[in-house]
Enzyme design. Structure first.
Site, short mmCIF file in Angstrom:
data_model
loop_
_atom_site.label_atom_id
_atom_site.label_comp_id
_atom_site.label_asym_id
_atom_site.label_seq_id
_atom_site.Cartn_x
_atom_site.Cartn_y
_atom_site.Cartn_z
N SER A 161 44.61 30.14 40.80
CA SER A 161 43.93 30.43 42.06
C SER A 161 42.42 30.38 41.90
O SER A 161 41.71 29.98 42.82
CB SER A 161 44.38 31.78 42.62
OG SER A 161 44.12 32.81 41.69
N GLU A 162 41.90 30.79 40.72
CA GLU A 162 40.46 30.68 40.48
C GLU A 162 40.17 30.40 39.01
O GLU A 162 40.87 30.89 38.12
CB GLU A 162 39.71 31.97 40.86
CG GLU A 162 38.95 31.87 42.15
CD GLU A 162 39.77 32.30 43.34
OE1 GLU A 162 39.36 32.02 44.48
OE2 GLU A 162 40.82 32.91 43.13
N THR A 163 39.12 29.61 38.80
CA THR A 163 38.50 29.45 37.50
C THR A 163 37.06 29.92 37.63
O THR A 163 36.34 29.49 38.52
CB THR A 163 38.54 27.98 37.04
OG1 THR A 163 39.91 27.56 36.87
CG2 THR A 163 37.80 27.80 35.72
#
Length: 268
Positions: free
Chosen positions: A46-48
């Site tokens: 979902s996020e880096t």
């Protein structure tokens, strides 16, 4: 060939395979935006998070940015928590507080005596708006008037109870047509002060397992509803997560735990 360190941390949980996994990539200097977006797409989380040191500034220690598989976002809680875990535990940060700057302003993460990490985020306000027809068609139980979070491009929808939040099965294709508007659903909790789930298919996230940033709006919302400044929150996705939230002076403290999963190298 250039190599970068990468870590994967499960945030807002005390165990691996719980909470929300985030990739963390420490940098000495910024990469090209398109390259960071491609790395985030390749990670397919979902996020880096990417961060660089800011020794030239007196008010902050790192500049942090976050990318979903589809877009850069202005604020992300779980990947900030994961980044702080890396800074404390892999970069040998000796102070108990990390100061960060981002597109949403100045943030901080403090290591507490019990080992929990507390994010200091801005408190976000809402405004009442008519519920888009597309949203009402895509999610059962949406009232005619809902709340919009102008600072974070999200809708906030309170459902009848925790059971309704857990049972919700939105039409993700319909929600995707809302574009970059995410949808927070919430209700009073049975074993916590409130529960939530979060959907943002328009930016590549069908359902986010645990979303720290939405508690920047959920905390002031439920503080006003419940009349207490310290709240226990559960995000009731399949993986689930636990957050301790506190409203103070226009800011929100969001505390959670983190579990190390893996580290490796990116070959570019």
């Amino acid at each position: 060939m250039k190599e970068l360190s990468i870590y994967q941390i499960d945030a807002f949980t005390d165990r691996v395979f719980g909470g929300n996994p985030a990739a963390v990539v420490p940098l000495d200097s910024w990469l090209d935006d398109q390259l960071m977006q491609r790395i985030a797409m390749e990670n397919n989380l979902s996020e880096t998070a990417f961060f660089v040191p800011t020794p030239e500034r007196d008010d902050t220690d790192f500049h942090i940015r976050w990318f979903t598989p589809g877009a850069e976002v202005p604020l992300c809680g779980h990947a900030t928590l994961a980044s702080a875990w890396v800074i404390f535990n892999r970069l040998d940060w000796s102070a108990d507080t990390i100061r960060l700057t981002c597109k949403s302003g100045l943030l901080s993460v403090t290591r507490q005596a019990d080992g929990w990490l507390e994010l200091d985020f801005p408190a976000l306000t809402t405004e009442s708006v008519p519920a888009p027809a597309l949203l009402r068609e895509s999610l059962a139980g949406v009232p005619e008037t809902i709340l919009h979070v102008p600072a974070d491009t999200n809708y906030l929808v309170e459902l009848a109870d925790e059971a309704a939040v857990r049972a919700a099965e939105p039409d993700l294709r319909g929600l995707k047509a809302l574009g970059n508007q995410g949808v927070i659903i919430t209700a009073a909790g049975n074993n916590s002060d409130f529960v939530s789930r979060y959907f943002a298919p328009g930016v590549g996230i069908d359902e986010d397992p645990v979303t720290g940033s939405i508690h920047s709006v959920l905390t002031p919302y439920w503080v006003a509803r419940l009349g207490r400044s310290e709240l226990l929150a559960h995000q009731v996705s399949t993986r689930g997560g636990v957050l301790k939230c506190q409203l103070r002076d226009g800011r929100v403290g969001i505390a959670g735990q983190a579990a190390f999963y893996m580290e490796g190298r990116i070959a570019l």
